[in-house]
Design an enzyme around this catalytic site. Structure first.
Site, PDB file in Angstrom:
ATOM      1  CG  HIS A  82      40.770  43.265  36.969  1.00 52.76           C
ATOM      2  ND1 HIS A  82      39.528  42.721  36.734  1.00 52.76           N
ATOM      3  CD2 HIS A  82      40.793  43.604  38.284  1.00 52.76           C
ATOM      4  CE1 HIS A  82      38.837  42.713  37.864  1.00 52.76           C
ATOM      5  NE2 HIS A  82      39.573  43.243  38.817  1.00 52.76           N
ATOM      6  CG  ASP A 161      36.633  34.371  42.298  1.00 52.17           C
ATOM      7  OD1 ASP A 161      36.977  34.837  43.391  1.00 52.17           O
ATOM      8  OD2 ASP A 161      36.146  35.058  41.389  1.00 52.17           O
ATOM      9  NE  ARG A 168      35.644  38.054  49.111  1.00 53.66           N
ATOM     10  CZ  ARG A 168      36.189  38.607  48.026  1.00 53.66           C
ATOM     11  NH1 ARG A 168      36.330  37.893  46.910  1.00 53.66           N
ATOM     12  NH2 ARG A 168      36.579  39.863  48.043  1.00 53.66           N
ATOM     13  CB  SER A 183      38.617  37.332  44.114  1.00 50.93           C
ATOM     14  OG  SER A 183      37.527  37.469  43.225  1.00 50.93           O
ATOM     15  CE  LYS A 187      36.952  37.506  38.725  1.00 54.45           C
ATOM     16  NZ  LYS A 187      37.006  37.504  40.188  1.00 54.45           N
TER      17      LYS A 187
END
Length: 435
Positions: A82, A161, A168, A183, A187
């Site tokens: 990620h 989320d 947000r 967050s 995920k």
């Protein structure tokens, strides 16, 4: 549970119990707590923060809000990667086939681009007929057959989320480190990979503007992963200029093909080798950084990584001919050269502004619902530290619609600072944080 009491206590800097956070997220996901109260809570968190126990509780609550996937029927250690977001960050398109070619299964859910950052799913969609939506059964079958699959996530993964992120985004609370950490990790953990490599970007094109905040975010995410039974490593990388030389969806696919063919920009290749080495180490495929890197370099040089990319495209319904004929990818109708306004060394590049210029050309989204043009973008001609003469090309804009061309040009040129002396070189990889 009284939401007003939680808001007040967090506003005063008090810690909340895990059970309170879990109940709050459950009720918010169910629509019991309204957006205006959750917005007030997020702002309190933005200013007061969350401690490690609160952050872990928030992460667990968001994981529990939806589907949790497991891939136990796939042999081996399943790895994922990620990135916290950057410009010309084409690493996933290189890493997924490269690591899979090394025999490590890659099971990845990727997102779309928003704002100045690009999205892997958009890039893959520029490949003719490529399918970005796979069922769990299709992913399992494909990973067993070729070693990798990349898909867009469904709304069933960590739906809390999704609701919180949208809030947000419109309440100026995106930059909160505990909110970013929970967050990302909710995920990633819900998506089921055994091991996760985090590419934490720092610099002018990243959410984390300085090394200290990037290090804090990386450490929190690594700790969260370890607490929840995952193998996690964070690599802090430089985003003070675009990573590659192409900014835009089809353009970045072309650049990924170049790297997989043994060429491409040195900087993009180097970051991919670093991240890929950590993926192999987490999977237990090699015993040292040096061994992992040598193996990946051999896979690039010998053509195995490119062959895996070709099979990956075909497996997901795309046209594998693009690997040998990149001209089959979407192409813009017009090319506009952007010249340097003066002479000097490129001493600074605001990568975010470069990404925003590409967005104005149509390569990115202002909102999640905005359409994008897969063909357009920016082809960079110079890097940080290069000398450029007045009138020499800094970049070429690939354009279909000239409506925002001048605004994009102004935004792009504002990103560059030219000076009489070259800047002090900065590392591509600052540090690696392990659990």
């Amino acid at each position: 549970m009284q939401m007003l009491d939680l808001i007040r206590r967090k506003r005063e800097g008090q810690a909340l119990a895990p059970a309170e956070i879990e109940a709050m997220i459950r009720d918010y996901t169910a629509g019991i707590i309204p957006d205006y109260q959750m917005a007030a809570f997020l702002m309190a968190v933005y200013f007061r923060g969350l401690d490690r126990e609160e952050t872990a509780a928030l992460t667990r609550a968001m994981i529990a809000s939806g589907e949790q996937i497991e891939w136990s029927s796939i042999p081996g250690v399943k790895v994922d990667k990620h990135s916290t977001g950057g410009v010309a960050d084409t690493t996933t398109l290189v890493l997924a086939p490269l690591v899979a070619a090394a025999g490590v299964p890659v099971v990845k859910m990727s997102g779309r681009g928003l704002g100045h950052t690009g999205g892997t799913i958009d890039k893959l969609e520029s490949i003719p007929s490529f399918r970005v939506q796979l069922t769990r059964e299709e992913m399992i079958r494909q990973v067993k057959e070729i070693g990798l699959a990349v898909t867009a996530p469904t709304g069933k993964l960590a739906p809390a989320d999704g609701k919180l992120y949208a809030l947000r985004d419109v309440t100026a609370t995106v930059e909160s480190i505990p909110l970013i950490a929970s967050s990302v990790m909710s995920k990633k953990i819900a998506a089921g990979a055994d091991a996760i490599v985090l590419d934490v970007k720092v610099g002018s094109g990243a959410f984390m503007p300085d090394l200290e905040s990037a290090r804090e975010l990386a450490r929190i995410m690594v700790d969260l992963g370890r607490e929840m039974g995952r193998r996690v490593v964070a690599v802090i990388t430089n985003m003070d200029e675009p990573l590659g030389m192409m900014v835009g969806n089809a353009l970045e696919v072309r650049e990924a093909i170049a790297v997989l063919s043994g060429g491409g920009p040195r900087e993009l290749r180097e970051v991919c080798l670093t991240l890929g080495s950590q993926m192999l180490l987490l999977a237990g495929a090699t015993c040292s950084d040096g061994e992992a890197r040598r193996r990946l370099e051999e896979l690039l040089a010998g053509g195995a990584a490119l062959a895996k990319f070709r099979r990956f495209i075909a497996a997901q319904g795309g046209d594998p001919a693009v690997v040998d004929r990149p001209e089959l990818l979407p192409r813009a109708t017009d090319q506009v050269t952007i010249a340097a306004p003066s002479s000097g060394y490129i001493s600074a590049v605001q990568a975010r502004l470069v990404g925003e210029a590409a967005m104005l050309l149509g390569a990115g989204r202002i909102t999640k619902e905005s359409p994008i043009d897969l063909a357009v973008g920016i082809e960079l001609k110079k890097r940080l530290g290069d000398y450029v003469n007045a009138g020499e090309p800094l970049a070429v804009f690939h354009v279909n619609d000239r409506a925002n061309l001048e605004t994009a040009r102004e935004r792009f040129l504002a990103a560059y600072i030219l000076a009489a002396a070259p800047p002090t070189p900065q590392p591509l990889v600052y540090e690696i944080i392990r659990g």
